[in-house]
Enzyme design. Structure first.
Site, PDB file in Angstrom:
ATOM      1  N   HIS A 246      -3.637   1.802   1.720  1.00  0.00           N
ATOM      2  CA  HIS A 246      -2.430   2.327   2.353  1.00  0.00           C
ATOM      3  C   HIS A 246      -2.351   1.732   3.755  1.00  0.00           C
ATOM      4  O   HIS A 246      -3.221   0.944   4.159  1.00  0.00           O
ATOM      5  CB  HIS A 246      -2.448   3.862   2.378  1.00  0.00           C
ATOM      6  CG  HIS A 246      -3.726   4.434   2.921  1.00  0.00           C
ATOM      7  ND1 HIS A 246      -4.109   4.300   4.242  1.00  0.00           N
ATOM      8  CD2 HIS A 246      -4.729   5.118   2.314  1.00  0.00           C
ATOM      9  CE1 HIS A 246      -5.259   4.899   4.423  1.00  0.00           C
ATOM     10  NE2 HIS A 246      -5.674   5.392   3.274  1.00  0.00           N
TER      11      HIS A 246
ATOM     12  N   HIS B  32      -5.496   1.333   5.931  1.00  0.00           N
ATOM     13  CA  HIS B  32      -6.383   0.191   5.683  1.00  0.00           C
ATOM     14  C   HIS B  32      -5.763  -1.104   6.228  1.00  0.00           C
ATOM     15  O   HIS B  32      -6.449  -1.937   6.814  1.00  0.00           O
ATOM     16  CB  HIS B  32      -6.586  -0.014   4.175  1.00  0.00           C
ATOM     17  CG  HIS B  32      -7.249   1.117   3.470  1.00  0.00           C
ATOM     18  ND1 HIS B  32      -6.577   1.945   2.605  1.00  0.00           N
ATOM     19  CD2 HIS B  32      -8.535   1.549   3.492  1.00  0.00           C
ATOM     20  CE1 HIS B  32      -7.425   2.833   2.106  1.00  0.00           C
ATOM     21  NE2 HIS B  32      -8.608   2.634   2.631  1.00  0.00           N
TER      22      HIS B  32
ATOM     23  N   LEU C 124      -3.351   9.468   6.993  1.00  0.00           N
ATOM     24  CA  LEU C 124      -3.258   8.717   5.743  1.00  0.00           C
ATOM     25  C   LEU C 124      -4.621   8.669   5.068  1.00  0.00           C
ATOM     26  O   LEU C 124      -5.644   8.472   5.730  1.00  0.00           O
ATOM     27  CB  LEU C 124      -2.754   7.293   6.012  1.00  0.00           C
ATOM     28  CG  LEU C 124      -1.346   7.169   6.589  1.00  0.00           C
ATOM     29  CD1 LEU C 124      -0.920   5.700   6.661  1.00  0.00           C
ATOM     30  CD2 LEU C 124      -0.329   7.965   5.767  1.00  0.00           C
TER      31      LEU C 124
ATOM     32  N   SER D  19      -6.411   7.839   0.884  1.00  0.00           N
ATOM     33  CA  SER D  19      -6.176   7.545  -0.537  1.00  0.00           C
ATOM     34  C   SER D  19      -6.060   8.833  -1.327  1.00  0.00           C
ATOM     35  O   SER D  19      -5.333   8.906  -2.322  1.00  0.00           O
ATOM     36  CB  SER D  19      -7.322   6.707  -1.100  1.00  0.00           C
ATOM     37  OG  SER D  19      -7.376   5.485  -0.409  1.00  0.00           O
TER      38      SER D  19
END
Ligand code: PAF
Length: 280
Positions: free
Chosen positions: A30, A33, A186, A188
């Protein structure tokens, strides 16, 4: 973007470079990263990302099998972010035999907070990260940089300590936490949330912000502050593991509120466990 599935392919390709800048990931990428990849780019002459879902850092009841594997979209996003090399070994390549030599981070840092609720987690992380460092940096000639997200605050501290205590010639750089528009960090694992849970999820960060506001307003009773934050989330239907104010230096309880502090929280919403932190 060059994709290496084996350590030999990776090393052969990286032999042409001197200063790798490395971003390890477990995939399902996302914006958080990708921001790390962009941050890494000017720090080396080749930007390397890895995708490897590391069985060693999951407890038996955790989501190793269901952890989202999104190869095509990960590759496209890394390429667009300017990643030069993707190292994506399979388990046979990285662990061709049972990994009997492991990094064992000792108390206190690795046994508290995440380490308490996920025993063995940091040993699994440190082991794979050390191994990845061996793969990515073996051909480097000078500066070696690895970038880790500050969202995993305690993980970042464990990696920094490992690098320091093993005298690894690697600069560990922290990347700031990226947040959705509503403030949710954010992750995963946000993908596991139902629409209703997704709307609620920001409350973890709001709880940390409320703790920070109380400290700024002069609150000194930290255990009471923590208990209040836990209760506030519980009444909204969360199952918090911890919401704490800790010293930034070692994540132990502070002796005074004027020490540099970090607020850390981990809580389960439905079946999804979220973490967040806030430096104050
Ligand atoms: O933060 C992660 O995604 C993982 O813990 C890491 C550092 C890639 C090791 O598997």
């Amino acid at each position: 973007m060059f994709i290496a599935h084996t350590i030999a392919e990776l090393r052969a390709h990286l032999a042409a470079f001197e200063h790798p800048a490395f971003v390890p990931t477990m995939g399902n990428l996302h914006e958080g990263h990708l921001a790390l990849v962009r941050q890494a780019k000017p720090l080396g002459d080749v930007t390397v990302a890895s995708i490897f879902v590391n069985r060693l850092q999951f407890l038996p009841h955790e989501d190793f099998d269901s952890y989202p594997r999104t190869w095509d979209s990960d590759c496209a996003q890394l390429q667009a972010a300017g990643c030069d090399v993707l190292f994506a070994p399979n388990e046979r390549e990285l662990y061709p035999e049972p990994q009997t030599f492991k990094v064992l981070p000792t108390p206190a840092l690795a046994d508290l907070l995440e380490g308490q609720f996920r025993p063995g987690f940091f040993g699994g992380v440190a082991t794979v990260v050390l191994k990845m460092f061996g793969c990515v940096f073996s051909e480097a000639k000078g500066r070696r940089t690895a970038v880790f997200g500050q969202k995993d605050y305690q993980q970042l501290m464990v990696i920094r300590r490992m690098v320091q205590q093993f005298a690894l010639p690697i600069d560990v750089v922290a990347g700031p936490t990226r947040r959705a528009d509503d403030g949710l960090a954010l992750s995963s694992r946000n993908g596991y949330l139902s629409p209703a849970e997704r709307a609620e999820a920001v409350q973890l960060s709001k709880a940390l912000q409320a703790m920070a506001a109380s400290l700024r307003a002069g609150a000194t009773d930290i255990p009471a502050l923590e208990a209040h934050a836990m209760e506030a989330l519980r009444t909204r239907g969360w199952a918090p593991d911890y919401l704490v104010a800790r010293r930034r230096s070692d994540l132990l309880p502070p002796e005074a509120v004027d020490e540099p502090l970090v607020l850390l929280g981990a809580a389960r919403l439905g079946s999804t466990r979220l973490i967040d932190n806030l430096e104050v």
